[in-house]
Write a protein that holds these residues in place. Sequence first.
Motif, short mmCIF file in Angstrom:
data_model
loop_
_atom_site.label_atom_id
_atom_site.label_comp_id
_atom_site.label_asym_id
_atom_site.label_seq_id
_atom_site.Cartn_x
_atom_site.Cartn_y
_atom_site.Cartn_z
N ARG A 172 -41.14 0.70 -20.16
CA ARG A 172 -40.86 -0.64 -20.67
C ARG A 172 -40.08 -1.41 -19.61
N THR A 173 -40.28 -2.71 -19.53
CA THR A 173 -39.53 -3.54 -18.60
C THR A 173 -38.05 -3.57 -18.98
N ILE A 174 -37.19 -3.24 -18.02
CA ILE A 174 -35.75 -3.22 -18.24
C ILE A 174 -35.11 -4.40 -17.53
N VAL A 175 -34.46 -5.26 -18.30
CA VAL A 175 -33.66 -6.35 -17.74
C VAL A 175 -32.21 -5.92 -17.80
N LEU A 176 -31.52 -5.99 -16.67
CA LEU A 176 -30.15 -5.50 -16.57
C LEU A 176 -29.17 -6.65 -16.40
N MET A 177 -28.09 -6.62 -17.17
CA MET A 177 -26.91 -7.46 -16.93
C MET A 177 -25.73 -6.54 -16.64
N VAL A 178 -24.93 -6.89 -15.66
CA VAL A 178 -23.66 -6.20 -15.39
C VAL A 178 -22.59 -7.26 -15.57
N SER A 179 -21.91 -7.22 -16.70
CA SER A 179 -21.12 -8.38 -17.10
C SER A 179 -20.05 -8.00 -18.10
N ALA A 180 -18.89 -8.62 -17.95
CA ALA A 180 -17.87 -8.52 -19.00
C ALA A 180 -18.38 -9.24 -20.25
N LEU A 181 -17.97 -8.73 -21.40
CA LEU A 181 -18.37 -9.35 -22.66
C LEU A 181 -17.34 -10.41 -23.04
N ILE A 182 -17.40 -11.51 -22.29
CA ILE A 182 -16.52 -12.65 -22.50
C ILE A 182 -17.36 -13.92 -22.57
N GLU A 183 -16.78 -14.99 -23.04
CA GLU A 183 -17.53 -16.22 -23.32
C GLU A 183 -18.26 -16.74 -22.09
N SER A 184 -17.59 -16.78 -20.94
CA SER A 184 -18.16 -17.42 -19.77
C SER A 184 -19.39 -16.70 -19.22
N LYS A 185 -19.56 -15.42 -19.55
CA LYS A 185 -20.71 -14.66 -19.03
C LYS A 185 -21.97 -14.88 -19.84
N ARG A 186 -21.84 -15.43 -21.06
CA ARG A 186 -22.98 -15.87 -21.86
C ARG A 186 -23.99 -14.75 -22.12
N VAL A 187 -23.48 -13.58 -22.48
CA VAL A 187 -24.36 -12.46 -22.80
C VAL A 187 -25.16 -12.76 -24.07
#
Length: 343
Positions: A172-187
């Motif tokens: 399956r296609t994997i999209v990766l984010m490496v990000s803090a779970l805070i507002e500015s990162k827009r997860v």
Amino acid sequence: MRVGRELSKLGHEVTLAGSGAARDNEPYRFLHVPSISRERFERFPLGPVFRDVTHYEEFTFAPCLLARFRPRDFDVTVTCGYPFTNWALRRPSFGGPRPPHVFVTQNGDWPARAGNHEYRWFGCEGLVCTNPDFYEANKERWRSALIPNGVETARFKPGPADPEQFGLPGGRTIVLMVSALIESKRVGAAIDAVSRLPDVHLAVAGDGPLRAEILAKADKLLPGRFTHLTLPAARMPDLYRAAHVFLHMSLNESFGNVFLEAMASGLPVVGHDTPRLRWILGDNGDLADTTNMEEVASRIAQAVDSTQEQRGKRQAAALRYDWSRIALQYEDFLARVAGKQGP
């Protein structure tokens, strides 16, 4: 840490002060400075001076640093923390002159140019600007140098993919984010975008105060297609190799080492279209208006089909950001600030 490691390899005596554990076989001297973890402050109120939970953590770090810091032992000090670490390192020294201080705009240049609230007490003898617009905004007021962040290209590079070691689905296609779970990162916005792509799986590596909100949204919009990870740094290169596309949704990132890590790993980078990110990636980015979820989804779908030649081009472009090269720029600027060579 990475700058300190490379400067040590160049023959300089470097002390790294931090709250983590000492690492084996590092060339620098490690000074353990205790602090209270930012997670303990997630329910604390935010406002001037304490503008996010990291400032509470830094508030507990700074007095412990003061107890261990001997100004006469150093030619120059460096931090990207403001306000408390900056204030601690620039405090008057009663045992002789304090060393000149260099501030790195890793977390933004607002302390250097705001001039109000707690920022009125900002000061430095040298300013490392991590992108061109920070440099243009500050070069007239502060002794400045344009030095980007770097990446360890010996670790972050293309290689065999093993998504299943991270609990990610094969095939399956994997999209990766490496990000803090805070507002500015827009997860949360990333979840919206990926939900428009059937059979695409979103993996997010990082943590933060919005974890419950993010997990609830993923359960609703990406059932069975979302994985949340917290990993040690040593495993991150393998995680990048397990992905097909790297996604970052922040609208205003000071620099972002994650862009370089993804590019060095050969991944297409889907991010917000800004002059700053274009400067970092050159023509190797798949950029979009990330406030438009349909456009983000379309860009991800296109990026999945990138060729081996494109992946190799990204990897080659990342070489100019290798930490060994970036450290030479730090070496030159720190020497000038410390008065060890010409202006």
